[in-house]
Design an enzyme around this catalytic site. Structure first.
Site, PDB file in Angstrom:
ATOM      1  N   TYR A 199      35.698  42.816  43.069  1.00  7.03           N
ATOM      2  CA  TYR A 199      34.267  42.501  43.000  1.00  7.03           C
ATOM      3  C   TYR A 199      33.452  43.178  44.094  1.00  7.03           C
ATOM      4  CZ  TYR A 199      35.810  38.791  39.880  1.00  7.03           C
ATOM      5  OH  TYR A 199      36.376  38.090  38.852  1.00  7.03           O
ATOM      6  N   HIS A 239      26.776  41.885  41.505  1.00  7.42           N
ATOM      7  CA  HIS A 239      26.726  40.473  41.890  1.00  7.42           C
ATOM      8  C   HIS A 239      26.956  40.290  43.393  1.00  7.42           C
ATOM      9  CE1 HIS A 239      25.959  36.712  40.064  1.00  7.42           C
ATOM     10  NE2 HIS A 239      27.185  36.295  39.818  1.00  7.42           N
ATOM     11  N   TYR A 277      34.299  31.504  45.021  1.00  4.59           N
ATOM     12  CA  TYR A 277      33.629  32.255  43.966  1.00  4.59           C
ATOM     13  C   TYR A 277      32.166  31.847  43.932  1.00  4.59           C
ATOM     14  CZ  TYR A 277      37.857  34.485  42.507  1.00  4.59           C
ATOM     15  OH  TYR A 277      38.975  35.273  42.497  1.00  4.59           O
TER      16      TYR A 277
END
Length: 194
Positions: A17, A22, A68
């Site tokens: 990620y 994001h 998360y």
């Protein structure tokens, strides 16, 4: 004029990620840490990577939650609670679908706008939403069903360069933000061209 004592950069943990849209907020906090010459270190007590520096005698803490995105509030509430940091002394940097890449805006309060990280922070702060937000534009894929893959994907080079430029611009107005000069910071930031 409220001075900021905690800057939070939202993102998801893990190498897969790291460079995704994001994680724009986490990238912002990493850039602050680099500019201040400090290392962010893992702190299980606060469920994240933390750092601290002093700006004109005022401690400023940095936090990148290692939970998360949808559990970001756990980290924010733990650190803010321990150091008695009020919601209005917190700046949360996050990706913003409703702004084009290269645009950054400051805002106080408001809803979560569908952002799961903001949703959890509001909930974990006892439904208090009166913290500042730095909305880092990442653009929108145009179709709601594509949002998840879009935010979890990597931006093309041209988009990433625009995001990097907007972060550089925000770093230039940080002294106003640290001093609680919100009107001046917003005026400078909101006059920026993408």
């Amino acid at each position: 004029m409220t001075a900021i004592k905690l800057i939070v950069g939202l993102g998801n943990p893990g190498a897969e990620y790291e460079q995704t849209r994001h994680n724009a907020g986490a990238l912002f906090v990493e850039r602050i840490a680099h500019a201040q010459g400090i290392n962010l270190v893992a702190d299980r007590k606060y469920f994240g990577l933390t750092g601290r520096f002093s700006h004109q005698g005022q401690d400023v803490r940095l936090l990148i939650p290692t939970t998360y995105m949808n559990r970001s509030g756990q980290a924010v509430a733990a650190l803010a609670g321990f150091f008695r940091i009020k919601p209005e002394e917190i700046l949360v940097a996050h990706d913003e679908l409703d702004l084009p890449p290269g645009v950054a805006k400051l805002k106080l309060g408001g809803g979560h706008g569908g952002h799961n990280g903001l949703r959890d922070i509001i909930a974990q702060l006892g439904n208090q939403n009166n913290f500042y937000r730095l909305r880092l534009g990442i653009g929108h894929p145009g179709v709601a069903s594509m949002v998840s893959n879009f935010v979890l994907g990597r931006a093309p080079r041209a988009e990433q360069e625009k995001l990097d430029a907007s972060i550089d611009f925000v770093l230039g107005v940080l002294p106003d933000i640290f001093a609680g000069e919100w009107n001046r910071a917003m005026k400078n930031l909101h006059s920026q061209k993408a």
